[in-house]
Design a protein around this motif. Structure first.
Motif, PDB file in Angstrom:
ATOM      1  N   UNK A  70      -3.106  13.870 -14.283  1.00  0.00           N
ATOM      2  CA  UNK A  70      -3.158  14.473 -12.754  1.00  0.00           C
ATOM      3  C   UNK A  70      -4.306  14.002 -11.967  1.00  0.00           C
ATOM      4  N   UNK A  71      -5.431  13.616 -12.462  1.00  0.00           N
ATOM      5  CA  UNK A  71      -6.567  13.069 -11.527  1.00  0.00           C
ATOM      6  C   UNK A  71      -6.612  11.643 -11.172  1.00  0.00           C
ATOM      7  N   UNK A  72      -6.084  11.000 -12.289  1.00  0.00           N
ATOM      8  CA  UNK A  72      -5.952   9.511 -11.642  1.00  0.00           C
ATOM      9  C   UNK A  72      -4.932   9.112 -10.722  1.00  0.00           C
ATOM     10  N   UNK A  73      -3.728   9.510 -11.031  1.00  0.00           N
ATOM     11  CA  UNK A  73      -2.580   9.410  -9.727  1.00  0.00           C
ATOM     12  C   UNK A  73      -3.093  10.017  -8.452  1.00  0.00           C
ATOM     13  N   UNK A  74      -3.552  11.022  -8.689  1.00  0.00           N
ATOM     14  CA  UNK A  74      -3.983  11.864  -7.327  1.00  0.00           C
ATOM     15  C   UNK A  74      -5.235  11.039  -6.949  1.00  0.00           C
ATOM     16  N   UNK A  75      -5.975  10.523  -7.455  1.00  0.00           N
ATOM     17  CA  UNK A  75      -7.141   9.647  -6.696  1.00  0.00           C
ATOM     18  C   UNK A  75      -6.625   8.485  -6.346  1.00  0.00           C
ATOM     19  N   UNK A  76      -5.776   7.810  -7.009  1.00  0.00           N
ATOM     20  CA  UNK A  76      -4.935   6.526  -6.453  1.00  0.00           C
ATOM     21  C   UNK A  76      -4.122   6.894  -5.196  1.00  0.00           C
ATOM     22  N   UNK A  77      -3.560   7.783  -5.144  1.00  0.00           N
ATOM     23  CA  UNK A  77      -2.856   8.289  -3.947  1.00  0.00           C
ATOM     24  C   UNK A  77      -3.628   8.440  -2.785  1.00  0.00           C
ATOM     25  N   UNK A  78      -4.617   9.275  -2.837  1.00  0.00           N
ATOM     26  CA  UNK A  78      -5.613   9.471  -1.926  1.00  0.00           C
ATOM     27  C   UNK A  78      -6.309   8.388  -1.333  1.00  0.00           C
ATOM     28  N   UNK A  79      -6.683   7.452  -2.159  1.00  0.00           N
ATOM     29  CA  UNK A  79      -7.441   6.148  -1.840  1.00  0.00           C
ATOM     30  C   UNK A  79      -6.671   5.163  -0.995  1.00  0.00           C
ATOM     31  N   UNK A  80      -5.376   5.008  -1.690  1.00  0.00           N
ATOM     32  CA  UNK A  80      -4.586   3.937  -1.295  1.00  0.00           C
ATOM     33  C   UNK A  80      -3.885   4.515   0.351  1.00  0.00           C
ATOM     34  N   UNK A  81      -3.551   5.658   0.209  1.00  0.00           N
ATOM     35  CA  UNK A  81      -2.737   6.150   1.508  1.00  0.00           C
ATOM     36  C   UNK A  81      -3.768   6.322   2.733  1.00  0.00           C
ATOM     37  N   UNK A  82      -5.172   6.615   2.407  1.00  0.00           N
ATOM     38  CA  UNK A  82      -6.077   6.697   3.310  1.00  0.00           C
ATOM     39  C   UNK A  82      -6.374   5.213   3.791  1.00  0.00           C
ATOM     40  N   UNK A  83      -6.141   4.133   3.015  1.00  0.00           N
ATOM     41  CA  UNK A  83      -6.518   2.804   3.321  1.00  0.00           C
ATOM     42  C   UNK A  83      -5.160   2.467   4.311  1.00  0.00           C
ATOM     43  N   UNK A  84      -4.238   2.843   3.950  1.00  0.00           N
ATOM     44  CA  UNK A  84      -2.831   2.498   4.439  1.00  0.00           C
ATOM     45  C   UNK A  84      -2.670   3.386   5.913  1.00  0.00           C
ATOM     46  N   UNK A  85      -3.441   4.425   6.025  1.00  0.00           N
ATOM     47  CA  UNK A  85      -3.630   5.026   7.422  1.00  0.00           C
ATOM     48  C   UNK A  85      -4.555   4.219   8.264  1.00  0.00           C
ATOM     49  N   UNK A  86      -5.653   3.894   7.581  1.00  0.00           N
ATOM     50  CA  UNK A  86      -6.824   3.209   8.438  1.00  0.00           C
ATOM     51  C   UNK A  86      -6.535   1.895   8.818  1.00  0.00           C
ATOM     52  N   UNK A  87      -5.673   1.104   7.989  1.00  0.00           N
ATOM     53  CA  UNK A  87      -5.359  -0.285   8.173  1.00  0.00           C
ATOM     54  C   UNK A  87      -4.788  -0.708   9.483  1.00  0.00           C
ATOM     55  N   UNK A 138       0.932  -1.225   0.188  1.00  0.00           N
ATOM     56  CA  UNK A 138      -0.028  -0.119   0.159  1.00  0.00           C
ATOM     57  C   UNK A 138       0.689   1.178  -0.116  1.00  0.00           C
ATOM     58  N   UNK A 139       1.826   1.152   0.936  1.00  0.00           N
ATOM     59  CA  UNK A 139       2.697   2.395   0.923  1.00  0.00           C
ATOM     60  C   UNK A 139       3.420   2.530  -0.495  1.00  0.00           C
ATOM     61  N   UNK A 140       4.194   1.445  -1.108  1.00  0.00           N
ATOM     62  CA  UNK A 140       4.596   1.588  -2.417  1.00  0.00           C
ATOM     63  C   UNK A 140       3.820   2.277  -3.497  1.00  0.00           C
ATOM     64  N   UNK A 141       2.441   1.568  -3.377  1.00  0.00           N
ATOM     65  CA  UNK A 141       1.839   1.964  -4.378  1.00  0.00           C
ATOM     66  C   UNK A 141       1.320   3.545  -4.157  1.00  0.00           C
ATOM     67  N   UNK A 142       1.010   3.991  -3.071  1.00  0.00           N
ATOM     68  CA  UNK A 142       0.697   5.498  -2.782  1.00  0.00           C
ATOM     69  C   UNK A 142       1.656   6.449  -3.077  1.00  0.00           C
ATOM     70  N   UNK A 143       2.949   6.005  -2.745  1.00  0.00           N
ATOM     71  CA  UNK A 143       3.998   6.812  -2.892  1.00  0.00           C
ATOM     72  C   UNK A 143       4.539   6.975  -4.337  1.00  0.00           C
ATOM     73  N   UNK A 144       4.265   5.718  -4.981  1.00  0.00           N
ATOM     74  CA  UNK A 144       4.557   5.644  -6.399  1.00  0.00           C
ATOM     75  C   UNK A 144       3.456   6.732  -7.212  1.00  0.00           C
ATOM     76  N   UNK A 145       2.094   6.600  -7.043  1.00  0.00           N
ATOM     77  CA  UNK A 145       1.229   7.313  -7.588  1.00  0.00           C
ATOM     78  C   UNK A 145       1.465   8.854  -7.250  1.00  0.00           C
TER      79      UNK A 145
END
Length: 123
Positions: free
Chosen positions: A95-112, A5-12
């Protein structure tokens, strides 16, 4: 799973493209270049974004509070750009797709929940 999750969010986050007059620039490059551009009002936000990115690779970035602080620091330069420039300028998928992926995946990373932490129940 947590590292993925961290790798995906930071890459996006790094692959967010900011369009210029001629060519798109990956957001990570914008952060680096702007942090050394003295006298620019965006400099402080670029530095905060880099601090948030670096915080992910320290021991403080593993706690929930560290993850939240890192997220706030990383999102601050994006929010600054979006409030400074008309919103219509951000209407492109690179701009929109990587930002959306970052927001969703990083929020999951925080909540998990962190499975490596010991609680009072499993001592």
């Amino acid at each position: 799973m947590e590292n993925k999750l961290k790798i995906i969010s930071l890459t996006s986050y790094s692959l967010i493209i900011l369009m210029g007059q001629m060519i798109g620039l990956p957001f990570i490059f914008w952060l680096i270049f702007t942090s050394f551009e003295f006298g620019n009002s965006d400099q402080i936000f670029a530095v905060l974004g880099l601090i948030g990115l670096i915080l992910n690779f320290t021991k403080y970035g593993k706690s929930r509070l560290g993850k939240i602080l890192s997220f706030i620091l990383m999102i601050s330069p994006i929010v600054r750009r979006m409030t400074e420039i008309p919103i219509e300028k951000f209407n492109y998928l690179s701009f929109q797709i990587p930002l959306l992926i970052f927001l969703i995946v990083y929020l999951i990373y925080i909540i998990k929940p962190n499975k490596n932490k010991k609680t009072a129940y499993n001592n």
